[in-house]
Design a protein around this motif. Sequence first.
Motif, short mmCIF file in Angstrom:
data_model
loop_
_atom_site.label_atom_id
_atom_site.label_comp_id
_atom_site.label_asym_id
_atom_site.label_seq_id
_atom_site.Cartn_x
_atom_site.Cartn_y
_atom_site.Cartn_z
N LEU A 1 8.06 26.34 82.41
CA LEU A 1 9.33 25.63 82.19
C LEU A 1 8.99 24.16 82.00
O LEU A 1 8.10 23.64 82.67
CB LEU A 1 10.26 25.78 83.40
CG LEU A 1 11.01 27.10 83.59
CD1 LEU A 1 11.73 27.09 84.93
CD2 LEU A 1 12.00 27.34 82.46
N PRO A 2 9.69 23.48 81.10
CA PRO A 2 9.43 22.04 80.91
C PRO A 2 10.02 21.20 82.04
O PRO A 2 10.97 21.61 82.70
CB PRO A 2 10.12 21.74 79.58
CG PRO A 2 11.23 22.74 79.50
CD PRO A 2 10.71 23.98 80.17
N PHE A 3 9.45 20.02 82.25
CA PHE A 3 10.01 19.08 83.22
C PHE A 3 11.21 18.34 82.63
O PHE A 3 12.13 17.98 83.35
CB PHE A 3 8.96 18.07 83.66
CG PHE A 3 7.99 18.62 84.66
CD1 PHE A 3 8.36 18.79 85.98
CD2 PHE A 3 6.71 18.98 84.27
CE1 PHE A 3 7.46 19.31 86.92
CE2 PHE A 3 5.81 19.50 85.19
CZ PHE A 3 6.18 19.66 86.51
N THR A 4 11.17 18.12 81.33
CA THR A 4 12.26 17.41 80.68
C THR A 4 12.76 18.26 79.50
O THR A 4 11.98 18.95 78.85
CB THR A 4 11.81 16.03 80.16
OG1 THR A 4 10.68 16.20 79.30
CG2 THR A 4 11.45 15.13 81.32
N PRO A 5 14.05 18.20 79.21
CA PRO A 5 14.62 19.02 78.13
C PRO A 5 14.46 18.36 76.77
O PRO A 5 14.00 17.21 76.66
CB PRO A 5 16.10 19.09 78.52
CG PRO A 5 16.35 17.77 79.17
CD PRO A 5 15.09 17.42 79.91
N SER A 6 14.87 19.08 75.75
CA SER A 6 14.95 18.48 74.43
C SER A 6 16.11 17.50 74.42
O SER A 6 16.92 17.47 75.34
CB SER A 6 15.17 19.56 73.36
OG SER A 6 16.42 20.20 73.58
N GLU A 7 16.20 16.68 73.40
CA GLU A 7 17.23 15.65 73.35
C GLU A 7 18.62 16.22 73.05
O GLU A 7 19.62 15.58 73.31
CB GLU A 7 16.87 14.60 72.28
CG GLU A 7 15.69 13.73 72.68
CD GLU A 7 15.91 13.00 73.99
OE1 GLU A 7 16.99 12.40 74.17
OE2 GLU A 7 15.02 13.04 74.86
N GLU A 8 18.66 17.42 72.51
CA GLU A 8 19.95 17.99 72.09
C GLU A 8 20.78 18.44 73.29
O GLU A 8 20.30 19.17 74.16
CB GLU A 8 19.72 19.17 71.15
CG GLU A 8 21.00 19.72 70.55
CD GLU A 8 20.74 20.84 69.55
OE1 GLU A 8 21.71 21.49 69.15
OE2 GLU A 8 19.58 21.04 69.17
N GLU A 9 22.01 17.99 73.33
CA GLU A 9 22.91 18.39 74.39
C GLU A 9 23.61 19.69 74.03
O GLU A 9 23.71 20.06 72.87
CB GLU A 9 23.98 17.31 74.64
CG GLU A 9 23.45 16.07 75.32
CD GLU A 9 24.57 15.12 75.68
OE1 GLU A 9 24.48 14.46 76.73
OE2 GLU A 9 25.55 15.02 74.90
N CYS A 10 24.09 20.38 75.06
CA CYS A 10 24.92 21.56 74.85
C CYS A 10 26.15 21.43 75.75
O CYS A 10 26.19 20.60 76.65
CB CYS A 10 24.15 22.85 75.11
SG CYS A 10 23.33 22.94 76.71
N ILE A 11 27.15 22.25 75.48
CA ILE A 11 28.39 22.21 76.24
C ILE A 11 28.40 23.39 77.21
O ILE A 11 28.35 24.55 76.80
CB ILE A 11 29.63 22.31 75.31
CG1 ILE A 11 29.58 21.22 74.24
CG2 ILE A 11 30.91 22.20 76.13
CD1 ILE A 11 29.63 19.81 74.77
N LEU A 12 28.44 23.07 78.51
CA LEU A 12 28.52 24.10 79.53
C LEU A 12 29.97 24.20 79.97
O LEU A 12 30.56 23.24 80.45
CB LEU A 12 27.61 23.73 80.71
CG LEU A 12 27.44 24.78 81.81
CD1 LEU A 12 26.02 24.74 82.36
CD2 LEU A 12 28.43 24.55 82.95
N CYS A 13 30.56 25.35 79.74
CA CYS A 13 31.97 25.58 80.02
C CYS A 13 32.12 26.52 81.22
O CYS A 13 31.60 27.63 81.20
CB CYS A 13 32.65 26.18 78.79
SG CYS A 13 34.38 26.58 79.03
N VAL A 14 32.80 26.03 82.27
CA VAL A 14 33.00 26.81 83.49
C VAL A 14 34.46 27.26 83.55
O VAL A 14 35.37 26.44 83.45
CB VAL A 14 32.66 26.00 84.75
CG1 VAL A 14 32.72 26.88 85.98
CG2 VAL A 14 31.28 25.36 84.62
N SER A 15 34.67 28.55 83.71
CA SER A 15 36.02 29.09 83.82
C SER A 15 36.03 30.20 84.84
O SER A 15 35.00 30.51 85.46
CB SER A 15 36.50 29.62 82.46
OG SER A 15 35.83 30.82 82.14
#
Length: 200
Positions: free
Chosen positions: A101-115
């Motif tokens: 697993l990487p220590f840091t993510p890629s620069e691209e964000e994603c949307i985490l939706c909690v319902s």
Amino acid sequence: MFRKGKKRHSSSSSQGSEISTKSKSVDSSLGGLSRSSTVASLDTDSTKSSGQSNSNFDTCNEFRVKYLGAIENLKASLVECLQGPQDLINYIDLAQQYGKLPFTPSEEECILCVSKYGIKVASSDQYDILHRHPLYLIVRVICYDDGLGMGKSLLAMKTTDANQTEYSICLYQCNSLEQAQTICKILSTAFDSALSSDKS
């Protein structure tokens, strides 16, 4: 199996403050662990409920996060050793140190939706669904300081399949500890609502 991720520099330990609040509904516990970082844990194995259901939990709460990766197809015999928050953190740390697993993510964000249905992760433009974590398959959620000294926190989710024979650990980076704790609290409300609905 591990999803491949780029190997990053080793993380250093960081300091965090104690959190005094505790959610009774799903037996979640908050407090500092030996990694010296602030940790929030949501354990959904518990069937306790405070009886405070939220019948209006129909909205989707959206958060901008970054995806680090996942460890998939973990056998139940291994996951039995990962019961507490510290066990899960240590396992993730080892996976990062060995480049799984990487220590840091890629620069691209994603949307985490909690319902009330669980967690859906979509691309930043929300055209593509990247991951789905149904509420009833989420076993534990923890958030803790990533240890890199940049003020970021990690959100780790332990999930299972419908037969509870294999498990996965998904890892996301949040912009702050407050954001990660908010996600945990909303999930706590979702579980509390679901448990209350089952009893009625």
